[in-house]
Design an enzyme around this catalytic site. Sequence first.
Site, mmCIF file in Angstrom:
data_model
loop_
_atom_site.group_PDB
_atom_site.id
_atom_site.type_symbol
_atom_site.label_atom_id
_atom_site.label_comp_id
_atom_site.label_asym_id
_atom_site.label_seq_id
_atom_site.Cartn_x
_atom_site.Cartn_y
_atom_site.Cartn_z
ATOM 1 N N LYS A 1 22.328 40.954 -43.049
ATOM 2 C CA LYS A 1 23.627 41.587 -42.805
ATOM 3 C C LYS A 1 23.812 42.875 -43.601
ATOM 4 O O LYS A 1 24.636 43.718 -43.248
ATOM 5 C CB LYS A 1 24.761 40.619 -43.136
ATOM 6 C CG LYS A 1 24.855 39.439 -42.171
ATOM 7 C CD LYS A 1 25.974 39.629 -41.204
ATOM 8 C CE LYS A 1 26.273 38.464 -40.283
ATOM 9 N NZ LYS A 1 25.454 37.270 -40.301
ATOM 10 N N SER B 1 16.475 34.711 -41.407
ATOM 11 C CA SER B 1 17.588 35.666 -41.503
ATOM 12 C C SER B 1 18.384 35.583 -42.796
ATOM 13 O O SER B 1 19.112 36.524 -43.127
ATOM 14 C CB SER B 1 18.530 35.462 -40.315
ATOM 15 O OG SER B 1 18.893 34.096 -40.204
#
Length: 322
Positions: A51, A301
């Site tokens: 992110k 991720s």
Amino acid sequence: MVTLDDILAASERIRDMVRVTPVKAAPGLSRLAGGPVWLKCEHRQETGAFKLRGASNAAARLGEVAGVTTASTGNHGRALAHAARQLGLPAVICVSRLVPQNKLDAIRALDAEARVIGASQDEAFDEARRLQREEGFALIPPFDHPDVIAGQGTLGLEILDQIPDAAAIAVPLSGGGLLAGVALAAKARRPAIRIIGISMERGAAMAASLKAGHPVAVPEQQTLADSLGGGIGLKNRLTFGLCRDLMDDLILLTEDEIAAGIRHLSVEEDEMVEGAAAVGAAAILAGRLRAVDGPLVLILSGQNIDPARHAAIVRGAACPTS
Ligand SMILES: *Cc1c(COP(=O)(O)O)cnc(C)c1O
């Protein structure tokens, strides 16, 4: 719209704000998948998740603003706080009273203000909108924003730099910013590449929306893949259409399957990842994902999981959904 040029520009812009993360071969998963499997170790990104790419790109593109704000308490809030600090911008992360103290501490440790407002995520979001409207803050959403998507797309470029002959990329899927960005970048470079989205069965909002043909709300449920929870926004502007057009396949996993993915990555690969990041490995272990046409890249991720919970899952002791 978001183009390859936007993603290339994002790569330049955030070069000094994010890490280039390593890839490594996964022999055990390769045997099971019938072909070479690579792990893209983006959980080793600064702040522990990809992110940071989107948040950094969006924040770095701002003109004169009083600061940045969002209502995410998870990986996006953390990323935005970190990006703002690097740019010397004030950050206000709006949270509800229900958010636990350790999450407030994590935001404050990044020099951001954690503003506690109201009893629900909606009320926290209202405060972020008020800051935007009345105080000159930029509201940076977690996925449905062109600069965020372009920032996440830099991960797709990086994967193809590292594995130029990749035949498929497996992408953890929630709001779809990661999948849209990676797919735009990867398909621009390598049109035949396959992009496979993976979510949990419990509360997969993008999957339900694609099935319905328009964005729909689904009840949020407890899941090991907590970073994949939440809706896509009933007024979704970008990621719904991009995922519909660019995703080649969608896999939904049970909680037990996700737990097995976390365990395998820990025991066989020595990588501690959160549930959302384990879905690619989980899909291979479940016999739902193969690597028959060439190298398959799994995006790990994020790593933001409570260590005690991780240990319990690896021991096989945790009831996955509690
Ligand atoms: C946010 C997040 C995702 C999903 O990204 P979207 O852009 O919302 O689809 C996957 N894994 C982790 C660790 C995340 O934080």
